[in-house]
Design an enzyme around this catalytic site. Structure first.
Site, PDB file in Angstrom:
ATOM      1  N   ASN A   9       1.961  -0.561  -2.005  1.00  0.00           N
ATOM      2  CA  ASN A   9       1.460  -1.804  -1.427  1.00  0.00           C
ATOM      3  C   ASN A   9       2.204  -2.934  -2.123  1.00  0.00           C
ATOM      4  OD1 ASN A   9       0.090  -4.022  -0.530  1.00  0.00           O
ATOM      5  ND2 ASN A   9      -1.820  -3.578  -1.625  1.00  0.00           N
ATOM      6  N   TRP A  10       3.191  -3.479  -1.412  1.00  0.00           N
ATOM      7  CA  TRP A  10       4.012  -4.527  -2.033  1.00  0.00           C
ATOM      8  C   TRP A  10       3.252  -5.848  -2.138  1.00  0.00           C
ATOM      9  CZ3 TRP A  10       9.677  -4.328   0.305  1.00  0.00           C
ATOM     10  CH2 TRP A  10      10.269  -3.100  -0.005  1.00  0.00           C
ATOM     11  N   LYS A  11       2.127  -5.957  -1.470  1.00  0.00           N
ATOM     12  CA  LYS A  11       1.389  -7.233  -1.407  1.00  0.00           C
ATOM     13  C   LYS A  11       2.355  -8.341  -0.969  1.00  0.00           C
ATOM     14  CE  LYS A  11      -1.649  -5.541  -4.986  1.00  0.00           C
ATOM     15  NZ  LYS A  11      -2.880  -5.820  -5.675  1.00  0.00           N
ATOM     16  N   HIS A  94      -8.221  -3.837   2.504  1.00  0.00           N
ATOM     17  CA  HIS A  94      -7.930  -3.983   1.068  1.00  0.00           C
ATOM     18  C   HIS A  94      -8.901  -5.001   0.474  1.00  0.00           C
ATOM     19  CE1 HIS A  94      -5.806  -4.988  -2.622  1.00  0.00           C
ATOM     20  NE2 HIS A  94      -5.150  -3.847  -2.473  1.00  0.00           N
ATOM     21  N   GLU A  96      -8.447  -7.363  -1.419  1.00  0.00           N
ATOM     22  CA  GLU A  96      -7.942  -8.750  -1.372  1.00  0.00           C
ATOM     23  C   GLU A  96      -8.149  -9.364   0.011  1.00  0.00           C
ATOM     24  OE1 GLU A  96      -4.041  -7.928  -2.980  1.00  0.00           O
ATOM     25  OE2 GLU A  96      -4.979  -7.378  -4.884  1.00  0.00           O
ATOM     26  N   GLU A 166     -10.342   2.313  -4.068  1.00  0.00           N
ATOM     27  CA  GLU A 166      -9.752   1.323  -4.963  1.00  0.00           C
ATOM     28  C   GLU A 166     -10.863   0.520  -5.625  1.00  0.00           C
ATOM     29  OE1 GLU A 166      -5.403   0.506  -3.902  1.00  0.00           O
ATOM     30  OE2 GLU A 166      -6.611  -0.987  -2.901  1.00  0.00           O
ATOM     31  N   GLY A 172      -4.761  -4.260 -10.219  1.00  0.00           N
ATOM     32  CA  GLY A 172      -3.925  -5.270 -10.858  1.00  0.00           C
ATOM     33  C   GLY A 172      -4.400  -5.678 -12.236  1.00  0.00           C
ATOM     34  N   SER A 211      -4.228   0.246 -10.607  1.00  0.00           N
ATOM     35  CA  SER A 211      -3.431   0.407 -11.828  1.00  0.00           C
ATOM     36  C   SER A 211      -2.961   1.843 -12.039  1.00  0.00           C
ATOM     37  CB  SER A 211      -4.202  -0.114 -13.041  1.00  0.00           C
ATOM     38  OG  SER A 211      -4.488  -1.499 -12.884  1.00  0.00           O
ATOM     39  N   GLY A 232       0.113  -0.592  -6.265  1.00  0.00           N
ATOM     40  CA  GLY A 232       0.481  -2.001  -6.140  1.00  0.00           C
ATOM     41  C   GLY A 232       1.653  -2.341  -7.044  1.00  0.00           C
ATOM     42  N   GLY A 233       1.346  -2.856  -8.230  1.00  0.00           N
ATOM     43  CA  GLY A 233       2.387  -3.340  -9.140  1.00  0.00           C
ATOM     44  C   GLY A 233       3.510  -2.347  -9.390  1.00  0.00           C
TER      45      GLY A 233
HETATM   46  C1  PEP Z   1      -3.444  -2.291  -4.765  1.00  0.00           C
HETATM   47  O1  PEP Z   1      -3.275  -3.499  -4.632  1.00  0.00           O
HETATM   48  O2  PEP Z   1      -3.709  -1.612  -3.770  1.00  0.00           O
HETATM   49  C2  PEP Z   1      -3.320  -1.730  -6.096  1.00  0.00           C
HETATM   50  C3  PEP Z   1      -3.761  -0.540  -6.319  1.00  0.00           C
HETATM   51  O3  PEP Z   1      -2.720  -2.552  -7.044  1.00  0.00           O
HETATM   52  P1  PEP Z   1      -2.325  -2.124  -8.563  1.00  0.00           P
HETATM   53  O4  PEP Z   1      -1.668  -0.769  -8.494  1.00  0.00           O
HETATM   54  O5  PEP Z   1      -1.390  -3.194  -8.996  1.00  0.00           O
HETATM   55  O6  PEP Z   1      -3.593  -2.087  -9.321  1.00  0.00           O
END
Ligand code: PEP
Length: 249
Positions: A9-11, A94, A96, A166, A172, A211, A232-233
């Site tokens: 997930n590049w956001k 998601h 967010e 999640e 994040g 994470s 994500g990250g």
């Molecule tokens: C996400 O945004 O779906 C996610 C899991 O982010 P991160 O891996 O950065 O926690």
């Protein structure tokens, strides 16, 4: 046997130059991995992904879609548009989107239906906040979020879902659910899916997100109901994303 799916997930990150490097790195490093891989990117970069990834085993998709098919919905992107760019997956619900855009369970369900109708695979996100976990509400929250979707789709559609657990407090933040904590929730989600569609429920990929990194992926992915990750990250650096893919198999 469920195939492991590692989805990025590049956001709202990237630009054409950086994406080109990232995609080239993934293509070069993926090797003969048996893991299913997809990147969910900002809509403007779907064409770039289509061009770069079409001849590869890496899928691509979006991070949201409209509940509407077409028309006067400024700024929105329809399921048909995602289909037009050969997307395989679309992230829906998601946290967010839920918290920043007020998406409720009913909207998430409409979006899942829009995705399914267009032949896209929805990655349906569920997860509790820290306050909800501390109040002992995790099971109720994730069950409610998943049931809101399951209540609106035909039994035959259950097998077309991907679910992502999640925990909001882990996204994040660098805080990860322990493998046991995540597995406990995944088992609840599996039970909900199987209650609706016994055979298909057992086959649905349930991803963990929050994470997930190269150094914790292996132990999370070793749990029986953790069938992959939504990353994500760590999806923004080819080396990290590839390390997670290789940890998965
Ligand atoms: C996400 O945004 O779906 C996610 C899991 O982010 P991160 O891996 O950065 O926690």
């Amino acid at each position: 046997m469920r195939r492991t799916l590692i989805a990025g997930n590049w956001k709202m990150n990237g630009n054409q130059a950086a994406n080109a490097l990232l995609l080239a790195g993934l293509k070069e490093g993926i090797g003969a991995s048996v893991v299913q891989v997809a990147v969910c990117v900002p809509a403007p970069y779907l064409f770039q992904c289509q061009a770069a990834l079409s001849a590869t085993a890496i899928g691509w998709g979006a991070q949201d879609l409209s509940v509407h098919a077409a028309g006067a919905y400024t700024g929105e992107v329809s399921a048909a548009m995602l289909q037009d760019f050969d997307c395989s997956h679309v992230i829906i619900g998601h946290s967010e989107r839920r918290s920043n855009h007020g998406e409720d369970d009913a909207t998430v369900a409409l979006k899942v239906n829009a995705a399914l109708a267009a032949g896209l695979t929805p990655i349906v996100c569920v997860g509790e906040t820290l306050a909800q976990r501390e109040a002992g509400q995790t099971q109720d929250v994730v069950s409610r979020q998943l049931d809101a979707v399951l209540g609106t789709i035909a039994v035959e559609m259950v097998g077309r879902l991907v679910v992502a657990y999640e925990p909001v407090w882990a996204i994040g933040t660098g805080k990860t659910a322990t493998p046991e904590m995540a597995q406990a929730v995944h088992a609840i989600l599996r039970e909900r899916l199987s209650a609706k569609a016994p055979a298909a429920g057992a086959a649905v990929q349930i991803l963990y997100g929050g994470s997930m990194k190269p150094d914790n992926a292996r132990e999370l992915l070793a749990m029986p109901d953790i069938d992959g990750g939504l990353i994500g990250g760590a999806a923004l650096k080819a080396a990290d994303f590839l390390a997670i893919i290789h940890a998965a198999g």
